[in-house]
Motif scaffolding. Structure first.
Motif, PDB file in Angstrom:
ATOM      1  N   CYS A 103       0.822  -1.205   0.000  1.00  0.00           N
ATOM      2  CA  CYS A 103       0.000   0.000   0.000  1.00  0.00           C
ATOM      3  C   CYS A 103       0.856   1.255   0.000  1.00  0.00           C
ATOM      4  O   CYS A 103       0.377   2.321  -0.297  1.00  0.00           O
ATOM      5  N   GLU A 104       2.111   1.119   0.375  1.00  0.00           N
ATOM      6  CA  GLU A 104       2.973   2.285   0.466  1.00  0.00           C
ATOM      7  C   GLU A 104       3.336   2.805  -0.914  1.00  0.00           C
ATOM      8  O   GLU A 104       3.315   2.092  -1.900  1.00  0.00           O
ATOM      9  N   ALA A 105       3.707   4.065  -0.925  1.00  0.00           N
ATOM     10  CA  ALA A 105       4.167   4.686  -2.159  1.00  0.00           C
ATOM     11  C   ALA A 105       5.520   4.104  -2.536  1.00  0.00           C
ATOM     12  O   ALA A 105       6.253   3.614  -1.687  1.00  0.00           O
ATOM     13  N   ILE A 106       5.834   4.154  -3.811  1.00  0.00           N
ATOM     14  CA  ILE A 106       7.161   3.729  -4.248  1.00  0.00           C
ATOM     15  C   ILE A 106       7.842   4.927  -4.901  1.00  0.00           C
ATOM     16  O   ILE A 106       7.269   5.598  -5.757  1.00  0.00           O
ATOM     17  N   SER A 125       3.745   6.316  -7.289  1.00  0.00           N
ATOM     18  CA  SER A 125       2.385   5.938  -6.935  1.00  0.00           C
ATOM     19  C   SER A 125       1.392   7.050  -7.254  1.00  0.00           C
ATOM     20  O   SER A 125       0.206   6.798  -7.392  1.00  0.00           O
ATOM     21  N   ARG A 126       1.871   8.272  -7.368  1.00  0.00           N
ATOM     22  CA  ARG A 126       0.987   9.408  -7.626  1.00  0.00           C
ATOM     23  C   ARG A 126       0.759   9.646  -9.113  1.00  0.00           C
ATOM     24  O   ARG A 126      -0.144  10.377  -9.486  1.00  0.00           O
ATOM     25  N   PRO A 146       2.865   0.201  -9.535  1.00  0.00           N
ATOM     26  CA  PRO A 146       4.025   1.017  -9.900  1.00  0.00           C
ATOM     27  C   PRO A 146       5.330   0.301  -9.539  1.00  0.00           C
ATOM     28  O   PRO A 146       5.429  -0.337  -8.501  1.00  0.00           O
ATOM     29  N   VAL A 147       6.296   0.388 -10.418  1.00  0.00           N
ATOM     30  CA  VAL A 147       7.623  -0.187 -10.210  1.00  0.00           C
ATOM     31  C   VAL A 147       8.664   0.813 -10.703  1.00  0.00           C
ATOM     32  O   VAL A 147       8.341   1.745 -11.442  1.00  0.00           O
ATOM     33  N   ASP A 165      10.620  -3.309  -7.223  1.00  0.00           N
ATOM     34  CA  ASP A 165       9.473  -2.730  -6.515  1.00  0.00           C
ATOM     35  C   ASP A 165       9.809  -2.215  -5.114  1.00  0.00           C
ATOM     36  O   ASP A 165       8.990  -2.250  -4.221  1.00  0.00           O
ATOM     37  N   GLN A 166      11.016  -1.722  -4.922  1.00  0.00           N
ATOM     38  CA  GLN A 166      11.414  -1.114  -3.650  1.00  0.00           C
ATOM     39  C   GLN A 166      11.876   0.313  -3.913  1.00  0.00           C
ATOM     40  O   GLN A 166      12.326   0.636  -5.009  1.00  0.00           O
ATOM     41  N   ASP A 167      11.765   1.167  -2.899  1.00  0.00           N
ATOM     42  CA  ASP A 167      12.171   2.560  -3.051  1.00  0.00           C
ATOM     43  C   ASP A 167      13.589   2.692  -3.581  1.00  0.00           C
ATOM     44  O   ASP A 167      14.516   2.067  -3.064  1.00  0.00           O
ATOM     45  N   LEU A 168      13.738   3.490  -4.622  1.00  0.00           N
ATOM     46  CA  LEU A 168      15.023   3.868  -5.211  1.00  0.00           C
ATOM     47  C   LEU A 168      15.853   2.676  -5.663  1.00  0.00           C
ATOM     48  O   LEU A 168      17.079   2.754  -5.716  1.00  0.00           O
TER      49      LEU A 168
END
Length: 148
Positions: A24-27, A55-56, A65-66, A114-117
């Motif tokens: 559910c978190e933004a990426i 995600s936005r 989103p990836v 699919d993880q931040d940065l």
């Protein structure tokens, strides 16, 4: 005995939920290209201004989103593009790396994550070590609870 079982259940549940990925978190992904900024190259040297909350961005509700990193040759020159992309949950398509390109563009590498940065040059070893430490702590607390 009942107190021990309740304590063990709470510890195991906590460990389970902390280790679950949160979809559910933004990426956040790096968004840049070497044709406009050479700091986007490998190794990357970008500033936080090149981070985008993928995600936005507008996309279908059925797509996740990836982050995407692509290396391509355009008229013989290497170009690196880091961007947001969207992957369906279905395995029936080839995903965001399946694109048709003109004859003067040759894709050398394309990957999504699919993880931040994660489309940068850095590693996520710290995150993995943190999760491993949490899991080891939960296991140790659970084993101590069973002994008492």
């Amino acid at each position: 005995m009942i107190r021990c079982q309740i304590y063990t259940t709470i510890v195991i549940a906590f460990g389970y939920f902390i280790l679950l990925p949160n979809y559910c978190e933004a990426i956040n992904c790096w968004v840049c290209s070497t044709d406009t900024d050479q700091r986007c190259n490998d190794p990357m040297n970008m500033t936080k201004s090149a981070i985008e909350d993928c995600s936005r961005a507008p996309h279908s509700a059925f797509l996740q989103p990836v982050c995407k990193k692509q290396k391509q040759r355009v008229n013989g020159e290497l170009m690196i593009i880091r961007s947001c992309a969207w992957a369906s949950d279905s395995r029936s398509d080839d995903g965001p790396c399946a694109i048709n390109t003109p004859a003067n563009i040759r894709i050398e590498h394309c990957s999504t994550c699919d993880q931040d940065l994660c489309n940068g040059a850095t590693s996520h070893v710290g995150s993995t070590l943190f999760r491993t430490a949490i899991l080891a702590t939960v296991a140790k607390l659970a084993s101590n609870a069973f002994r008492n």
